[in-house]
Design a protein around this motif. Structure first.
Motif, PDB file in Angstrom:
ATOM      1  N   HIS A 296      -6.630  -1.747  -0.557  1.00  0.00           N
ATOM      2  CA  HIS A 296      -5.775  -2.628   0.243  1.00  0.00           C
ATOM      3  C   HIS A 296      -6.010  -2.486   1.741  1.00  0.00           C
TER       4      HIS A 296
ATOM      5  N   THR B 127       0.832  -1.200   0.000  1.00  0.00           N
ATOM      6  CA  THR B 127       0.000   0.000   0.000  1.00  0.00           C
ATOM      7  C   THR B 127       0.869   1.254   0.000  1.00  0.00           C
TER       8      THR B 127
ATOM      9  N   SER C 278      -4.952   2.571  -2.208  1.00  0.00           N
ATOM     10  CA  SER C 278      -4.758   2.486  -0.751  1.00  0.00           C
ATOM     11  C   SER C 278      -6.035   2.045  -0.048  1.00  0.00           C
TER      12      SER C 278
END
Length: 146
Positions: free
Chosen positions: A121, A41, A118
């Motif tokens: 994840h 990430t 982001s």
């Protein structure tokens, strides 16, 4: 538009920091996949920033020392904000993906990809935390704004 992008990166930074905190408090319970995903990430945001800026980037799946994750998150945030403040979001950038294929996207599209990636994840990490008996982090944007 730039103010909204800054807001979204503040949100991303905040919840990446919260994820790192929860993982650090439960290192004995988390699995390798969780560690891999939090690294990925952060690495991916660094990669997208680097593509915009034409700088050297991390490998997307590299594992960083855990004690460096908060600093990497902070550096990513600062770079993303710097890009927003100093770039034309409509400017198109040519770059290569990790396999060497060439693409071209706008700065806005590249930054939005970093934010969306982001979020995706962090959802996966939350699922893994829950499977390992750890309370997931409520990362919905609306909770952040309340």
């Amino acid at each position: 538009m730039k103010d909204k992008m800054v807001d979204l990166f503040e949100y991303t930074y905040h919840f990446n920091k919260e994820m790192i905190k929860v993982i650090s408090e439960n290192l004995e319970k988390v699995n390798e996949k969780t560690i891999s995903l939090i690294n990925h990430t952060l690495n991916a945001q660094q990669v997208w920033n680097s593509r915009v800026l034409g700088e050297k980037s991390f490998e997307v799946w590299q594992i960083n020392p855990f004690e460096n994750l908060n600093e990497i998150n902070h550096q990513n945030f600062q770079k993303s904000i710097e890009i927003i403040e100093n770039s034309d979001l409509d400017q198109r950038i040519e770059y290569q993906n990790s396999r060497g294929t060439k693409f071209e996207n706008s700065v806005f599209e590249m930054l939005f990809q970093a934010i969306n990636h982001s979020t995706y994840h962090r959802g996966q990490i939350n699922s893994l935390l829950k499977q390992n008996g750890i309370d997931p982090v409520l990362t919905d944007y609306i909770f952040y704004k309340r």
